[in-house]
Design an enzyme around this catalytic site. Structure first.
Site, mmCIF file in Angstrom:
data_model
loop_
_atom_site.group_PDB
_atom_site.id
_atom_site.type_symbol
_atom_site.label_atom_id
_atom_site.label_comp_id
_atom_site.label_asym_id
_atom_site.label_seq_id
_atom_site.Cartn_x
_atom_site.Cartn_y
_atom_site.Cartn_z
ATOM 1 N N ASN A 51 -0.427 15.384 -1.792
ATOM 2 C CA ASN A 51 -1.294 14.790 -1.521
ATOM 3 C C ASN A 51 -1.115 13.943 -2.042
ATOM 4 O OD1 ASN A 51 -2.701 12.501 -0.464
ATOM 5 N ND2 ASN A 51 -4.195 13.170 0.663
ATOM 6 N N CYS B 94 -3.442 8.815 -0.168
ATOM 7 C CA CYS B 94 -4.719 8.983 0.041
ATOM 8 C C CYS B 94 -5.076 8.123 -0.448
ATOM 9 C CB CYS B 94 -5.799 9.959 0.107
ATOM 10 S SG CYS B 94 -7.325 9.703 0.678
ATOM 11 N N THR C 41 -1.541 6.714 5.079
ATOM 12 C CA THR C 41 -1.867 5.277 5.475
ATOM 13 C C THR C 41 -1.622 4.128 4.245
ATOM 14 O OG1 THR C 41 -3.834 5.660 4.433
ATOM 15 C CG2 THR C 41 -3.765 7.019 6.643
ATOM 16 N N CYS D 232 22.104 -23.582 20.873
ATOM 17 C CA CYS D 232 21.181 -21.612 20.905
ATOM 18 C C CYS D 232 21.523 -21.483 19.769
ATOM 19 C CB CYS D 232 21.055 -21.183 22.609
ATOM 20 S SG CYS D 232 20.850 -19.396 21.837
#
Lengths: 441, 435
Positions: free
Chosen positions: B136, B139, B205, B380
């Site tokens: 890990n 974190c 995260t 366009c």
């Protein structure tokens, strides 16, 4: 089914108080906070939105819905009320299914429009509950304006004029202000004395005096008003009721639907209001549906609406027709009354089927009836009025009549649908025009 | 039905759906329920070194953002690694692995940046019978303040060093979990590869504040009037995660580095997208925390059905299939010309395309009096904004012009051959070369 249900004649107390309370409860429950957020999220915030175009008062619907969605319902209410000071009542009584919600692109997309009416109610109820009146008067102009009729047109006009600093006196023939909001309209659309509460809230602007029990032509004349005031707005609605010409129409039990609805709206205790076992309503508009459904809710056993033309010509919307059917009202179309039978009191009413051009077919039928409500339209009452266009007061522009200094709007004026929201728009627009003219702009 | 059996760095699992190291995998009770529900594997919630465990806050650990109907779109947390004693976790891991030998059991680890600390914990994990470890290094809250988690993951040299220690001290496969809170994800991934990592997993995260309480003037989640940044996850982070996975997958030097895809995987389709971009399997957390473990049934049936439709016999046929199509902007074909087309039968006349184009783009949509919206081909630029804001699926589409057709905007005929920025006359580099 008990004896009270089957009892013949026009009697009170056909249903117990619980059944009456549930029948006359709010037709559409108010949205909860979360329901309002979910409903608001469905709005696409259309460009130049069709719903705005469809609203007679041009409320910026996508904006107010976005204001609800972002947690500012009071700002939403102000957006609504700026355009339509009776946005609270209109949220309840507007036939949204033929106005904003019919135009909603989600109606076209999936047959489920954004619930604009209920969202409008959510916003306006919240603001009124807090006792907030978000408008204030400009400095006094010293001008005095007479408004005839304290219904949606008159009050809308009065509020806008008061906001601009004019002093307004509103004359109304009835003991209470509100017009059809107070005396017309089915009770289940405006519960908890909402019409009266809305009038009280509207008057918080200040500068508006209401003189009840004062009818034009009886207690005060148009000449008096034009002499005494700087401008006059006529918004007294349609005081008269069209007559039924069929023989026997003078028998007991043959009544005006508008009077029945007014009595119902004013009665303290619904269990004291008599209703027939077999009720027949003649007509095809909102008044017919309101009278029929409320008769059913009072406990009438058989209620039938009979309309002379086809379903598609009924002024009551399909939604209203379905409401009537759901409540157990039978709707018969293409039939005109030809005779009212009975010995002093109505016992039966006889109809003849007609084709689409109203030509009689020779086919007749009879309906048992101990109460007949006429809902075949209202008409303008009074003499010495400005010029008429047909049976209503002729207007040009924002409600200007043939008499200088006199404006008119709402049901008594020609043009526009006879809807609360249309009356509010016409009153507001006349006020703008009066203000512009008085202030020389 | 397609076989979803997956082999990831030698670790077999009956399907590619693993639960990520997170609250759902903190205890034997939860993990048994997960395996009963059908999850292919779990990464046990991060273990720390022996001794008194970490403590968590006793106020809210999670913050969220929602859609209008409270559909959870993004979740943020300030929970730390496991706050249960090391020996309890190890016993439970052993018991669960013994009872579910066919499922993947990976143990997430985070101990101080000292070789002794890693030497101490790795044998204990091996002893449980676990299939591998995940380091890990991601974190972003709490542990990073103590020199662990993303504090390691943000320094490539540390990643290489710790990964090397791990590889030297255990036979177990080693997956390095990466933090997205860096500027170039390829650097830490390369560092892991250099340290001998068997695979990387990403993303962890993202540093985040979900919202601010406008009465308290405090970030959410608020603990006694204060808030600290947390780690953001859930559907909202998926596009960021997909890009980071792709960046690694398309780097030639890491072409064979296995990737475990993480970040907002909510449905079978999300998983398939990660796998097409090179992930050998996926790890899920927020979706399980939102809806419970049962969602894996939809993931299994959905991926199987998709693979059957495509005729893929194994997940390996899906993995990396989109990688060759990830390109750089400079290689995109400038001769590919499309125009927006509005299907008038589907159009509900909301006018959102018009407002978007007229106000914020190229004034390429016309609006008639009766609310008919049409594309002006001469204006366009095919930006696709009208497609994106249209509430009706497939109502507006971008249609490619055939080679030889006239592009009314440029007045040029559409060229058949590929032409990109590297050869474009406006490119200063091209001009220089020509001179």
């Amino acid at each position: 089914m008990d004896a009270r249900t089957l009892k013949e004649g026009v009697v009170a107390g056909r249903l117990d108080s619980d059944a009456l309370a549930s029948g006359f409860a709010d037709l559409h429950k108010p949205l909860s906070d979360h329901e309002a957020l979910v409903a608001a999220d469905r709005c696409y915030f259309c460009h130049d939105a069709p719903c705005i175009t469809a609203c007679p008062t041009d409320i910026d619907i996508p904006l107010f819905i976005r204001q609800i969605a972002t947690g500012t319902p009071d700002a939403a209410a102000k957006t609504i009320l700026t355009q339509n000071i009776m946005g609270g009542m209109c949220a309840r009584v507007c036939p949204t299914e033929t106005l904003c919600e019919e135009a909603c692109v989600r109606q076209a997309a999936e047959g489920e429009p954004v619930q604009i009416g209920r969202l409008q109610r959510y916003a306006t109820d919240g603001l009124m509950k807090k006792g907030i009146h978000p408008f204030s008067r400009a400095a006094s102009t010293g001008r005095r304006i007479a408004v005839v009729g304290a219904g949606p047109a008159g009050l809308s006009c009065a509020h806008r004029l008061a906001m601009y600093g004019h002093d307004v006196v509103v004359f109304d023939a009835r003991p209470k202000a509100g017009g059809l909001n107070e005396y017309g309209i089915a009770a289940y659309k405006t519960t908890d004395d909402f019409a009266a509460r809305e009038v009280d809230w509207l008057l918080k602007i200040g500068g508006i005096e209401i003189r009840n029990n004062t009818a034009l032509g009886r207690d005060v004349s148009l000449d008096d008003l034009t002499t005494e005031y700087d401008a006059v707005f006529l918004g007294m609605g349609l005081g008269g009721v069209n007559a039924l010409t069929a023989p026997g129409s003078d028998k007991d039990g043959v009544l005006d639907a508008v009077q029945f609805i007014a009595d119902l709206r004013q009665v303290e205790d619904l269990s004291t209001l008599p209703v027939g076992r077999d009720v027949v309503v003649i007509g095809g508009g909102m008044t017919a549906v309101d009278a029929a459904v409320q008769s059913k809710l009072l406990g009438a056993l058989n209620v039938t609406i009979v309309y002379r033309r086809g379903r598609d010509r009924m002024n009551a919307s399909v939604w209203e027709q379905d409401l009537a059917s759901a409540k157990g009202v039978r709707i018969i179309t293409n039939a005109s009354p030809v005779a009212v039978h009975g010995n002093g009191t109505v016992r039966e009413i006889e109809f003849e089927f007609t084709d689409d051009d109203l030509d009689p077919t020779g086919e007749t039928f009879r309906l048992a009836a101990d109460q007949v409500f006429k809902a075949i339209g209202q008409k303008l009452d009074g003499d010495n009025l400005p010029d008429l266009d047909g049976r209503k007061i002729a207007v040009t522009g924002a409600g200007r009549t043939s008499v200088k200094g006199v404006w008119a709007g709402g049901d008594c004026a020609a043009g526009g649908d006879d809807l609360t929201v249309t009356a509010v728009a016409e009153g507001r627009d006349a006020a703008e025009d009066i203000h512009a003219q008085l202030m020389g702009r | 039905m397609a076989d979803l059996m997956t082999d990831f760095v030698g670790i077999k699992s009956p399907n590619p759906f693993w639960l990520a190291s997170a609250p759902p995998t903190d205890k034997e009770y939860n993990v048994r329920r997960a395996f009963e529900a059908g999850w292919g594997g779990v990464v046990w919630k991060t273990l720390g070194e022996a001794g008194p465990p970490v403590v968590n806050v006793n106020g809210p650990r999670y913050g969220a953002i929602w859609g209008a109907d409270r559909r959870l779109l993004g979740l943020n947390n300030i929970e730390l690694i496991t706050d249960r004693p090391l020996e309890v976790n190890l016993q439970e891991i052993k018991a669960v692995k013994r009872d579910y030998p066919d499922r993947a059991m990976i143990v997430s680890l985070m101990v101080p940046c000292e070789e002794e600390a890693w030497k101490a914990i790795l044998p204990l994990v091996e002893e449980t019978g676990a299939d591998g470890v995940e380091l890990n290094f991601g974190c972003p809250h709490g542990m990073s303040e103590r020199g662990m988690g993303s504090a390691v993951g943000q320094v490539p040299d540390y990643i290489t060093m710790v990964t090397r220690w791990v590889k030297q001290n255990t036979r177990m496969p080693c997956i390095v979990k990466l933090t997205p809170n860096i500027t170039d994800i390829r650097k830490p991934a390369m560092a892991a590869l250099e340290g001998g990592a068997d695979a990387v997993s990403l993303i962890n995260t993202i540093n985040s504040i979900t919202s601010v309480d406008l009465d308290l003037f405090a970030p959410e989640p608020t603990i006694d009037g204060k808030g600290a940044h947390g780690g953001y996850c859930g559907p909202a982070v998926k596009p960021i995660a997909l890009n980071m996975v792709a960046e690694i997958a398309r780097s030639p030097e890491m072409a064979h580095l296995p990737i475990s895809g993480i970040g907002g995987v909510t449905t079978w389709k999300d998983a398939a997208e990660f796998m097409a971009l090179g992930a050998g399997n996926v790890q899920v957390c927020t979706a399980a925390m939102t809806y419970g473990f049962k969602i894996v049934q939809e993931m299994i049936s959905g991926l199987s059905e998709y693979m059957d439709e495509k005729g893929f016999a194994s997940t390996a046929e899906l993995v990396g299939r989109a990688v060759p199509n990830i390109s750089d902007w400079q290689h995109l074909n400038l001769n590919y010309v499309t125009k927006a087309r509005i299907d008038q039968d589907l159009c509900i006349s909301c006018g959102r395309c018009y407002a978007a184009c007229e106000d914020t783009s190229h004034q390429a949509i016309a609006m008639s009096e009766d609310r008919v919206f049409t594309v002006k081909d001469d204006e366009c630029v095919a930006c696709n904004l009208c497609v994106n804001v249209c509430p009706v699926e497939d109502c507006i589409t971008m249609v490619a012009l055939d080679a030889g057709a006239l592009d009314e905007r440029t007045g040029q005929k559409v060229a058949a051959e590929h032409g990109d920025w590297t050869t474009h006359p406006n490119n200063p580099a091209v001009r220089t070369a020509a001179e």
